[in-house]
Design a protein around this motif. Structure first.
Motif, PDB file in Angstrom:
ATOM      1  N   PRO A  50       0.795  -1.234   0.000  1.00 55.46           N
ATOM      2  CA  PRO A  50       0.000   0.000   0.000  1.00 55.46           C
ATOM      3  C   PRO A  50       0.828   1.287   0.000  1.00 55.46           C
ATOM      4  O   PRO A  50       0.296   2.346   0.307  1.00 55.46           O
ATOM      5  CB  PRO A  50      -0.796  -0.121   1.313  1.00 55.46           C
ATOM      6  N   SER A  51       2.094   1.245  -0.365  1.00 53.12           N
ATOM      7  CA  SER A  51       2.947   2.430  -0.241  1.00 53.12           C
ATOM      8  C   SER A  51       2.546   3.565  -1.180  1.00 53.12           C
ATOM      9  O   SER A  51       2.934   4.710  -0.960  1.00 53.12           O
ATOM     10  CB  SER A  51       4.411   2.059  -0.489  1.00 53.12           C
ATOM     11  N   MET A  52       1.777   3.265  -2.242  1.00 55.22           N
ATOM     12  CA  MET A  52       1.346   4.318  -3.176  1.00 55.22           C
ATOM     13  C   MET A  52      -0.129   4.656  -3.036  1.00 55.22           C
ATOM     14  O   MET A  52      -0.696   5.359  -3.875  1.00 55.22           O
ATOM     15  CB  MET A  52       1.648   3.899  -4.615  1.00 55.22           C
ATOM     16  N   GLU A  53      -0.789   4.130  -2.001  1.00 51.77           N
ATOM     17  CA  GLU A  53      -2.195   4.473  -1.811  1.00 51.77           C
ATOM     18  C   GLU A  53      -2.320   5.953  -1.464  1.00 51.77           C
ATOM     19  O   GLU A  53      -1.441   6.538  -0.839  1.00 51.77           O
ATOM     20  CB  GLU A  53      -2.790   3.611  -0.692  1.00 51.77           C
ATOM     21  N   ASN A  54      -3.354   6.639  -1.925  1.00 51.00           N
ATOM     22  CA  ASN A  54      -4.536   6.084  -2.564  1.00 51.00           C
ATOM     23  C   ASN A  54      -4.491   6.271  -4.084  1.00 51.00           C
ATOM     24  O   ASN A  54      -5.475   6.055  -4.779  1.00 51.00           O
ATOM     25  CB  ASN A  54      -5.772   6.801  -1.989  1.00 51.00           C
ATOM     26  N   LEU A  56      -2.387   4.455  -6.187  1.00 48.17           N
ATOM     27  CA  LEU A  56      -2.376   3.083  -6.678  1.00 48.17           C
ATOM     28  C   LEU A  56      -2.707   2.155  -5.519  1.00 48.17           C
ATOM     29  O   LEU A  56      -2.190   2.337  -4.414  1.00 48.17           O
ATOM     30  CB  LEU A  56      -1.000   2.734  -7.260  1.00 48.17           C
ATOM     31  N   LEU A  57      -3.559   1.175  -5.779  1.00 46.53           N
ATOM     32  CA  LEU A  57      -4.033   0.288  -4.731  1.00 46.53           C
ATOM     33  C   LEU A  57      -3.411  -1.095  -4.872  1.00 46.53           C
ATOM     34  O   LEU A  57      -3.015  -1.500  -5.980  1.00 46.53           O
ATOM     35  CB  LEU A  57      -5.558   0.168  -4.783  1.00 46.53           C
ATOM     36  N   VAL A  58      -3.326  -1.809  -3.770  1.00 49.30           N
ATOM     37  CA  VAL A  58      -2.887  -3.193  -3.813  1.00 49.30           C
ATOM     38  C   VAL A  58      -3.829  -3.969  -4.742  1.00 49.30           C
ATOM     39  O   VAL A  58      -5.049  -3.907  -4.596  1.00 49.30           O
ATOM     40  CB  VAL A  58      -2.897  -3.817  -2.406  1.00 49.30           C
ATOM     41  N   ARG A 383     -12.349  -4.120  -9.374  1.00 43.94           N
ATOM     42  CA  ARG A 383     -12.648  -2.694  -9.197  1.00 43.94           C
ATOM     43  C   ARG A 383     -12.857  -2.089 -10.589  1.00 43.94           C
ATOM     44  O   ARG A 383     -11.925  -1.589 -11.231  1.00 43.94           O
ATOM     45  CB  ARG A 383     -11.497  -1.990  -8.476  1.00 43.94           C
ATOM     46  N   TRP A 384     -14.084  -2.138 -11.065  1.00 45.99           N
ATOM     47  CA  TRP A 384     -14.370  -1.728 -12.435  1.00 45.99           C
ATOM     48  C   TRP A 384     -14.048  -0.261 -12.686  1.00 45.99           C
ATOM     49  O   TRP A 384     -13.678   0.107 -13.802  1.00 45.99           O
ATOM     50  CB  TRP A 384     -15.851  -1.997 -12.757  1.00 45.99           C
ATOM     51  N   ASP A 385     -14.166   0.572 -11.657  1.00 48.55           N
ATOM     52  CA  ASP A 385     -13.929   2.002 -11.843  1.00 48.55           C
ATOM     53  C   ASP A 385     -12.448   2.333 -12.016  1.00 48.55           C
ATOM     54  O   ASP A 385     -12.098   3.460 -12.368  1.00 48.55           O
ATOM     55  CB  ASP A 385     -14.480   2.798 -10.655  1.00 48.55           C
ATOM     56  N   ARG A 386     -11.553   1.356 -11.810  1.00 50.22           N
ATOM     57  CA  ARG A 386     -10.126   1.610 -11.937  1.00 50.22           C
ATOM     58  C   ARG A 386      -9.541   1.082 -13.242  1.00 50.22           C
ATOM     59  O   ARG A 386      -8.388   1.385 -13.574  1.00 50.22           O
ATOM     60  CB  ARG A 386      -9.361   0.997 -10.759  1.00 50.22           C
TER      61      ARG A 386
END
Length: 392
Positions: A50-54, A56-58, A383-386
C-alpha cells in the motif's frame, strides 16, 4: 529455327511439420516476441503493497512504458526469458551472473520530471548495501543491477534539486510542491462513540485504521479522548468532518528535531524524520562537492556503490582511493529522490536514499486491471472504476 527445351528442375516435396513442431515454433516465436516487447516497449506490473495508496491500490495491474525514458540494455544476459529473479513459483534463481555486460540506455522521448510515477530497480540490493537496510526492508537480497527488485514511487525531486520536507509538505528549491491528488496521510479522528467501521471507514475506501483509546500526545488527543488513527486522503478527511459523531480530525506529524531511527542517512549529525526531512541536495552529473564529514555521510554510499567506483572504500569517516583520502568528488550520473503517495507508510528515499539513473526502468502509464485482494463479496472483486485509469 529449332528451340531446345530446358529441362525443369524436379520439384522437391517439402516435408510437412508435425503438430508438435508447429506448436514448438509458435511457442518460441511468442516467447521471443514477448521478451522483446517487455524489454523494449512496455512491461506489466502488479502493486503488492500500500505504499502508493490512494493513487495506486494493492491489486492494481499496470503498464509501464520503457520508451519514455529509454530502455536499458541487459547487464545479465544469461537469464531465463520472461523471468526476473527466480523461476516461476520457486526460489530457484532464473539467471547466472557469470557474464556481466556494460549497461547502455537507448534514447527516450522525455526525461524524468517531478511528479512522475516511476518504476525502478531498488538500489540497496547492491551486494555492499543490502545488509545495512535489512531493518527497513527485511526481505532484501543481493542481485545484479538489472535484476534488483522493482519498486514504484513518485519522483519528488530530480538531479540538482534541493529537497526539504517541512511538516509533511514537500518543498523543492524553496517552493512548496503540489501534493498528488490522492496522496494519503495519517490522521487522528476524535469521536463521541465507537463507530461501525464497515459503514464509516471501509465503505469510504479507508482500509488502514486502528482504534485509539489512550493519550497519544498532548497535541493529538487530550486525556480520556477516544477515536481512531487512520490513513486517508484530504478529500475523505473533509467528508469525515461532516459526520455528527466526529468531534475533530487532526493530521499526525512527527515534531521537527525529533530524530527517527532507520532514516537515511544513518548519522548522528542530522535530526530528521519522515515529516521533517532535509534540506538535501540531489546529486547531479558533473556537480563537484567537497568531501567533508556531512557530505561523506550523505553521499559516501552513492559514490562508492553506484557511481562506477570499484576502487573506493569508506574508512574512519573518509573516502579513500588507493589509500588516499579524497578532498572533492564529481558525480558521474544523475540521481532522483522518490517518495510513496502513502506518506506515512512508505519505505522510500527517506529511508534508503537516492535512485541512480541507471536503475530507472520506466514510467507508469495506466492501470489495465484492478483486483481487490480482500473484497466484501466475490461480485466486488474487480474494481471496475479503476480499469484503464490513467496514472496521475
Amino acid at each position: 529455327m529449332s528451340v531446345t527445351s530446358i529441362p525443369q528442375k524436379p520439384q522437391q516435396t517439402r516435408q510437412k511439420k508435425s503438430g508438435f513442431r508447429e506448436w514448438l515454433d509458435s511457442v518460441v516465436f511468442a516467447v521471443i516476441a514477448a521478451t522483446l516487447i517487455r524489454w523494449l516497449i512496455f512491461s506489466a506490473f502488479v502493486i503488492p503493497t500500500p505504499s502508493m495508496e490512494n493513487s495506486l491500490l494493492v491489486g492494481d495491474y499496470l503498464f509501464v512504458s520503457r520508451l519514455h525514458y529509454g530502455t536499458t540494455t541487459p547487464v545479465t544476459p544469461l537469464q531465463l526469458p520472461l523471468t526476473h529473479q527466480t523461476i516461476w513459483g520457486t526460489n530457484i534463481p532464473s539467471y547466472f551472473d557469470w557474464i556481466k555486460l556494460p549497461q547502455y540506455r537507448l534514447p527516450g522521448f522525455t526525461d524524468i520530471k517531478r511528479g512522475d510515477v516511476v518504476v525502478f530497480n531498488l538500489p540497496v540490493e547492491h551486494p555492499d548495501a543490502y545488509n545495512k537496510y535489512s531493518s527497513v526492508l527485511p526481505d532484501l537480497h543481493p542481485h545484479p543491477l538489472d535484476l534488483r527488485s522493482n519498486y514504484i514511487k513518485r519522483c519528488v525531486a530530480i538531479a540538482g534539486d534541493k529537497l526539504e520536507v517541512r511538516g509533511g509538505q514537500v518543498y523543492v528549491n524553496g517552493t512548496a510542491q503540489a501534493n498528488p491528488v490522492r496522496m494519503q496521510s495519517e490522521y487522528f479522528v476524535s469521536t463521541t462513540t465507537a463507530v461501525n467501521e464497515q459503514n464509516v471507514f471501509r465503505k469510504n475506501g479507508i482500509t488502514d485504521f486502528s482504534q485509539f483509546t489512550e493519550t497519544f500526545n498532548d497535541t493529538i488527543a487530550s486525556n480520556d479522548e477516544s477515536g481512531y488513527i487512520i490513513k486517508t486522503t484530504s478529500t475523505l478527511v473533509e467528508k469525515l468532518r461532516d459526520l455528527d459523531f466526529v468531534k475533530r480530525v487532526e493530521p499526525i506529524h512527527t515534531s521537527k528535531g525529533l530524530k527517527e531511527p532507520y532514516l537515511f542517512p544513518a548519522t548522528d549529525l542530522l535530526y530528521w524524520n519522515k515529516d521533517n526531512y532535509g534540506p538535501i541536495d540531489i546529486p547531479k552529473k558533473g556537480v563537484t562537492i567537497p568531501m567533508n564529514e556531512l557530505n561523506i555521510a550523505l553521499y559516501g554510499e552513492v559514490i562508492k556503490n553506484y557511481d562506477g567506483n570499484d576502487d573506493l572504500e569508506i574508512k574512519n569517516g573518509k573516502i579513500l582511493q588507493s589509500g588516499k583520502a579524497l578532498t572533492s568528488y564529481t558525480f558521474r550520473q544523475d540521481y532522483y529522490f522518490m517518495m510513496g503517495d502513502n506518506r506515512h507508510n512508505s519505505a522510500d528515499s527517506r529511508y534508503w536514499g537516492f535512485v541512480p539513473k541507471d536503475h530507472i526502468v520506466g514510467k507508469a502509464v495506466f492501470v489495465w486491471m484492478s483486483i481487490d485482494p480482500d473484497p466484501a463479496s466475490f461480485v466486488n472483486k474487480i474494481r471496475w472504476d479503476r480499469i484503464f485509469r490513467i496514472i496521475e
